[in-house]
Motif scaffolding. Structure first.
Motif, PDB file in Angstrom:
ATOM      1  N   GLY A 230       0.823  -1.191   0.000  1.00 26.03           N
ATOM      2  CA  GLY A 230       0.000   0.000   0.000  1.00 26.03           C
ATOM      3  C   GLY A 230       0.861   1.246   0.000  1.00 26.03           C
ATOM      4  N   PRO A 231       0.265   2.427  -0.150  1.00 25.34           N
ATOM      5  CA  PRO A 231       1.032   3.669  -0.078  1.00 25.34           C
ATOM      6  C   PRO A 231       1.837   3.743   1.218  1.00 25.34           C
ATOM      7  CG  PRO A 231      -1.218   4.101  -0.781  1.00 25.34           C
ATOM      8  CD  PRO A 231      -1.172   2.668  -0.371  1.00 25.34           C
ATOM      9  N   ARG A 232       3.038   4.284   1.154  1.00 25.05           N
ATOM     10  CA  ARG A 232       3.906   4.351   2.331  1.00 25.05           C
ATOM     11  C   ARG A 232       3.798   5.688   3.054  1.00 25.05           C
ATOM     12  NH1 ARG A 232       5.129  -0.662   3.344  1.00 25.05           N
ATOM     13  NH2 ARG A 232       6.676   0.178   4.789  1.00 25.05           N
ATOM     14  N   ASN A 233       3.583   6.756   2.286  1.00 26.49           N
ATOM     15  CA  ASN A 233       3.475   8.081   2.895  1.00 26.49           C
ATOM     16  C   ASN A 233       2.033   8.312   3.319  1.00 26.49           C
ATOM     17  OD1 ASN A 233       6.248   9.403   2.544  1.00 26.49           O
ATOM     18  ND2 ASN A 233       5.831   8.554   0.510  1.00 26.49           N
ATOM     19  N   VAL A 234       1.635   7.574   4.329  1.00 25.58           N
ATOM     20  CA  VAL A 234       0.224   7.492   4.710  1.00 25.58           C
ATOM     21  C   VAL A 234      -0.295   8.828   5.240  1.00 25.58           C
ATOM     22  CG1 VAL A 234      -1.439   6.315   6.193  1.00 25.58           C
ATOM     23  CG2 VAL A 234       0.509   5.055   5.248  1.00 25.58           C
ATOM     24  N   PHE A 235       0.452   9.448   6.135  1.00 27.60           N
ATOM     25  CA  PHE A 235       0.005  10.692   6.753  1.00 27.60           C
ATOM     26  C   PHE A 235       0.610  11.927   6.087  1.00 27.60           C
ATOM     27  CE2 PHE A 235      -0.883   7.589  10.051  1.00 27.60           C
ATOM     28  CZ  PHE A 235      -2.137   7.996  10.488  1.00 27.60           C
ATOM     29  N   ASP A 236       1.901  11.865   5.745  1.00 32.16           N
ATOM     30  CA  ASP A 236       2.622  13.061   5.324  1.00 32.16           C
ATOM     31  C   ASP A 236       2.705  13.239   3.817  1.00 32.16           C
ATOM     32  OD1 ASP A 236       3.150  13.650   8.002  1.00 32.16           O
ATOM     33  OD2 ASP A 236       4.923  12.361   8.024  1.00 32.16           O
ATOM     34  N   GLY A 237       2.173  12.311   3.050  1.00 35.85           N
ATOM     35  CA  GLY A 237       2.262  12.404   1.592  1.00 35.85           C
ATOM     36  C   GLY A 237       1.454  13.553   1.027  1.00 35.85           C
ATOM     37  N   ARG A 238       1.746  13.897  -0.207  1.00 32.88           N
ATOM     38  CA  ARG A 238       1.042  15.019  -0.853  1.00 32.88           C
ATOM     39  C   ARG A 238      -0.465  14.795  -0.872  1.00 32.88           C
ATOM     40  NH1 ARG A 238      -0.314  16.030  -6.176  1.00 32.88           N
ATOM     41  NH2 ARG A 238       0.867  14.211  -6.911  1.00 32.88           N
ATOM     42  N   ALA A 239      -0.888  13.556  -1.071  1.00 30.92           N
ATOM     43  CA  ALA A 239      -2.311  13.212  -0.988  1.00 30.92           C
ATOM     44  C   ALA A 239      -2.545  12.270   0.187  1.00 30.92           C
ATOM     45  CB  ALA A 239      -2.781  12.573  -2.289  1.00 30.92           C
ATOM     46  N   GLY A 240      -1.732  12.429   1.241  1.00 28.74           N
ATOM     47  CA  GLY A 240      -1.876  11.614   2.438  1.00 28.74           C
ATOM     48  C   GLY A 240      -2.977  12.115   3.354  1.00 28.74           C
ATOM     49  N   PHE A 241      -3.095  11.455   4.483  1.00 30.99           N
ATOM     50  CA  PHE A 241      -4.199  11.712   5.409  1.00 30.99           C
ATOM     51  C   PHE A 241      -4.248  13.174   5.860  1.00 30.99           C
ATOM     52  CE2 PHE A 241      -6.511  11.627   9.377  1.00 30.99           C
ATOM     53  CZ  PHE A 241      -7.495  10.679   9.175  1.00 30.99           C
ATOM     54  N   VAL A 242      -3.094  13.750   6.169  1.00 33.31           N
ATOM     55  CA  VAL A 242      -3.073  15.106   6.720  1.00 33.31           C
ATOM     56  C   VAL A 242      -3.568  16.122   5.706  1.00 33.31           C
ATOM     57  CG1 VAL A 242      -1.600  16.921   7.670  1.00 33.31           C
ATOM     58  CG2 VAL A 242      -1.220  14.535   8.330  1.00 33.31           C
ATOM     59  N   ASN A 243      -3.076  16.056   4.477  1.00 33.53           N
ATOM     60  CA  ASN A 243      -3.509  17.014   3.463  1.00 33.53           C
ATOM     61  C   ASN A 243      -4.927  16.737   2.977  1.00 33.53           C
ATOM     62  OD1 ASN A 243      -1.231  18.723   3.303  1.00 33.53           O
ATOM     63  ND2 ASN A 243      -0.129  17.179   2.123  1.00 33.53           N
ATOM     64  N   LEU A 244      -5.262  15.457   2.873  1.00 36.07           N
ATOM     65  CA  LEU A 244      -6.553  15.107   2.285  1.00 36.07           C
ATOM     66  C   LEU A 244      -7.711  15.372   3.237  1.00 36.07           C
ATOM     67  CD1 LEU A 244      -7.758  13.869  -0.287  1.00 36.07           C
ATOM     68  CD2 LEU A 244      -7.580  11.634   0.796  1.00 36.07           C
ATOM     69  N   TYR A 245      -7.530  14.992   4.504  1.00 39.81           N
ATOM     70  CA  TYR A 245      -8.641  15.080   5.455  1.00 39.81           C
ATOM     71  C   TYR A 245      -8.505  16.212   6.470  1.00 39.81           C
ATOM     72  CZ  TYR A 245     -10.116  10.594   3.654  1.00 39.81           C
ATOM     73  OH  TYR A 245     -10.553   9.596   2.823  1.00 39.81           O
ATOM     74  N   GLN A 246      -7.292  16.726   6.640  1.00 36.83           N
ATOM     75  CA  GLN A 246      -7.054  17.671   7.728  1.00 36.83           C
ATOM     76  C   GLN A 246      -6.606  19.054   7.269  1.00 36.83           C
ATOM     77  OE1 GLN A 246      -8.181  14.766  10.419  1.00 36.83           O
ATOM     78  NE2 GLN A 246      -7.908  16.960  10.658  1.00 36.83           N
ATOM     79  N   ASP A 247      -6.692  19.331   5.985  1.00 36.31           N
ATOM     80  CA  ASP A 247      -6.263  20.635   5.467  1.00 36.31           C
ATOM     81  C   ASP A 247      -4.838  20.968   5.888  1.00 36.31           C
ATOM     82  OD1 ASP A 247      -8.828  20.915   4.415  1.00 36.31           O
ATOM     83  OD2 ASP A 247      -9.560  21.931   6.201  1.00 36.31           O
ATOM     84  N   GLY A 248      -3.999  19.939   6.026  1.00 35.48           N
ATOM     85  CA  GLY A 248      -2.607  20.157   6.376  1.00 35.48           C
ATOM     86  C   GLY A 248      -2.341  20.409   7.842  1.00 35.48           C
ATOM     87  N   LYS A 249      -3.384  20.320   8.687  1.00 31.48           N
ATOM     88  CA  LYS A 249      -3.234  20.620  10.110  1.00 31.48           C
ATOM     89  C   LYS A 249      -3.364  19.327  10.911  1.00 31.48           C
ATOM     90  CE  LYS A 249      -5.317  25.176   9.385  1.00 31.48           C
ATOM     91  NZ  LYS A 249      -6.482  26.042   9.692  1.00 31.48           N
ATOM     92  N   PHE A 250      -2.294  18.985  11.617  1.00 29.37           N
ATOM     93  CA  PHE A 250      -2.274  17.704  12.322  1.00 29.37           C
ATOM     94  C   PHE A 250      -1.291  17.809  13.475  1.00 29.37           C
ATOM     95  CE2 PHE A 250      -1.676  12.969  12.350  1.00 29.37           C
ATOM     96  CZ  PHE A 250      -3.022  12.621  12.332  1.00 29.37           C
ATOM     97  N   ASP A 251      -1.711  17.404  14.671  1.00 27.49           N
ATOM     98  CA  ASP A 251      -0.873  17.507  15.868  1.00 27.49           C
ATOM     99  C   ASP A 251      -0.173  16.171  16.100  1.00 27.49           C
ATOM    100  OD1 ASP A 251       0.217  17.732  18.422  1.00 27.49           O
ATOM    101  OD2 ASP A 251      -1.395  19.054  19.118  1.00 27.49           O
ATOM    102  N   ARG A 252       1.085  16.107  15.697  1.00 26.29           N
ATOM    103  CA  ARG A 252       1.818  14.849  15.825  1.00 26.29           C
ATOM    104  C   ARG A 252       2.055  14.458  17.280  1.00 26.29           C
ATOM    105  NH1 ARG A 252       2.304  16.631  11.018  1.00 26.29           N
ATOM    106  NH2 ARG A 252       2.885  15.279   9.263  1.00 26.29           N
ATOM    107  N   ASP A 253       2.118  15.436  18.172  1.00 24.68           N
ATOM    108  CA  ASP A 253       2.274  15.113  19.594  1.00 24.68           C
ATOM    109  C   ASP A 253       1.054  14.355  20.104  1.00 24.68           C
ATOM    110  OD1 ASP A 253       4.740  16.316  19.702  1.00 24.68           O
ATOM    111  OD2 ASP A 253       3.979  18.236  20.438  1.00 24.68           O
TER     112      ASP A 253
END
Length: 466
Positions: A230-253
């Motif tokens: 499957g895709p490896r850049n799951v969260f940080d990819g250009r079309a990953g979770f953060v950009n796709l669902y979170q408008d680029g805003k995600f609290d890694r902590d």
């Protein structure tokens, strides 16, 4: 050979696959046992809810398999059993909630996990199963909280985050390595979608959305197990979770802090009422109004002031002529009217006949208004204010600051068993609340999961037959 990309999924997956039962806090284990008990009771209660029997019939064309369809003698291939079981589980809208997001964590995780266990690890002991369950529930909450709710954009976070949690749970159950776990997360990203339109339109599709995601996770697990990446850049990819669902805003902590010990699980809320979580604070407040001696006959009008998100989710006008069960489950006016008239809100209050009861439904339509206020945080479930105008011309104001079933106001074991009893009686289950409680809690002593599956395979006696 590692295919590391540096994506945060690798760290999250690493914590998930290395988790052990011995490292879980006692409070975390107890929370897992309670949510498991509560969720299975909800599933047995929803066996005959509208749409659920029809779904079982529709799914039967794909043949039998190795996985139990709960409350029946039927079996199905894992993905389709997960749809049937997940639909029953979510049908009553009685299942757990993480109030911070909000999302239903177990609605995706548990049907997928038990289906995968029954197909691939039927000899699994209680400790291994509970560890995987904890990993999945905590993971769903973690992903949801790190991004924050995006309900205003129309995403259903039970679906969006729940699939990620289920993927982590299955990776742990299968004892996969980090690369395999990340690959499964990637497959889930590739398949994830989740619109709130089914709730807005009041359709039965709502109760099957988490179930279909559980099915998708199992398909992804099959592909991963076959070596299909499957895709490896799951969260940080250009079309990953953060950009796709979170408008680029995600609290890694938030995503990672405490992930090594699944620290969020004790924050799950278990519902005291079979309706959308945003109706709970208004129901609690209405019961306070009733306890103050105010009767339906003495009320001219009630206006509830809620957060903007509560208004969006459950502020709809109630129309007795057209309302269906989903409309009622997602309506403050109806649920508050039930509470004021009957002193409780139970599963039977959402039967078709109850939805059109002239006294309750008429009161909901004519005498209750909901309006949003900027004085409350947009996403908050509480506080809720009720302005009550009485027939004698006087007005009273009530403020509700609690949400029953939350970590601050947990349901007691006695309350959980009473809820389960309502569920199993409603679904005609051939299981008692005490049997289910004892069998679930035996898992903490590493009893085999097959004993729980044997309970779930007992066929229902029909709706409300017990």
């Amino acid at each position: 050979m590692s295919t590391s990309t540096g994506d945060v999924a690798e760290v999250l997956a690493g914590h998930a696959v290395s988790q052990s039962f011995a490292d879980l806090d006692d409070a975390t284990v107890e929370a897992a046992l309670e949510v498991l008990f509560d969720t299975l009771a909800c599933a047995l209660g929803g066996l005959h809810s509208p749409g659920v029997p029809e779904a079982r019939t529709a799914l039967s064309v794909w043949g039998s398999g190795a996985v139990t369809i709960w409350g029946t003698t039927d079996t199905a291939p894992g993905p389709f059993a997960a749809v049937a079981n997940g639909g029953a589980l979510h049908a009553l809208d009685y299942d757990d909630t993480d109030d911070e997001v909000p999302l239903h964590a177990a609605s995706v995780v548990l049907p997928a996990l038990l289906a995968d266990l029954e197909e691939n690890r039927p000899d699994c002991g209680g400790h291994e199963f509970l560890t995987a369950l904890v990993v999945g529930l905590d993971g769903a909450m973690r992903v949801g909280r790190a991004g924050g709710p995006k309900g205003s954009r129309g995403w259903n976070y039970s679906v969006v985050s729940g699939g990620m949690g289920a993927a982590l749970a299955i990776a742990r159950l299968r004892r996969w390595n980090v690369d395999q776990a990340v690959s499964l997360l990637g497959h889930q990203l590739a398949q994830t979608a989740g619109s709130l339109q089914s709730i807005i339109d009041g359709t039965l599709a709502k109760r099957f959305q988490p179930a279909v995601v559980a099915k998708n996770v199992l398909f992804g697990a099959a592909l991963t197990g076959a070596g299909i990446d499957g895709p490896r850049n799951v969260f940080d990819g250009r079309a990953g979770f953060v950009n796709l669902y979170q408008d680029g805003k995600f609290d890694r902590d938030v995503l990672l802090e405490g992930a090594d010990r699944a620290a969020y699980l004790t924050d799950l809320s278990l519902k005291p009422y079979p309706a959308c979580r945003f109706t709970h604070a208004p129901i609690d407040l209405t019961l306070q109004i009733r306890d103050a001696g105010i009767t339906p006959q003495s009320v001219e009008h009630i206006t509830f002031e809620t957060s903007g998100q509560a208004f969006n989710m459950v502020g709809r006008t109630y129309d007795p002529a057209t309302a269906n069960i989903v409309d009622a489950q997602f309506c403050i006016a109806y649920t508050a009217s039930v509470a004021l008239h009957r002193g409780a809100v139970l599963i039977g209050d959402f039967a078709d006949g109850a939805l059109r009861d002239p006294a309750v439904a008429g009161f909901a339509a004519d005498k209750i208004t909901v309006q949003p206020t900027d004085d409350v945080d947009f996403l908050a479930m509480a506080p809720v204010t009720a302005h009550v105008r009485l027939t004698d011309g006087t007005e009273r104001t009530f403020v509700g600051k609690i949400v029953s079933g939350s970590p601050q106001h947990r349901l007691t074991p006695e309350q959980l068993k009473a809820k389960a009893d309502d569920c199993v009686q409603h679904g005609g289950a051939a299981v008692t609340a005490d049997e289910l409680w004892n069998t679930v809690h035996a898992l903490a002593k590493d009893e085999p999961v097959t004993r729980l599956l044997e309970l779930l395979a007992r066929p229902s006696k029909g709706p409300g037959s017990r």
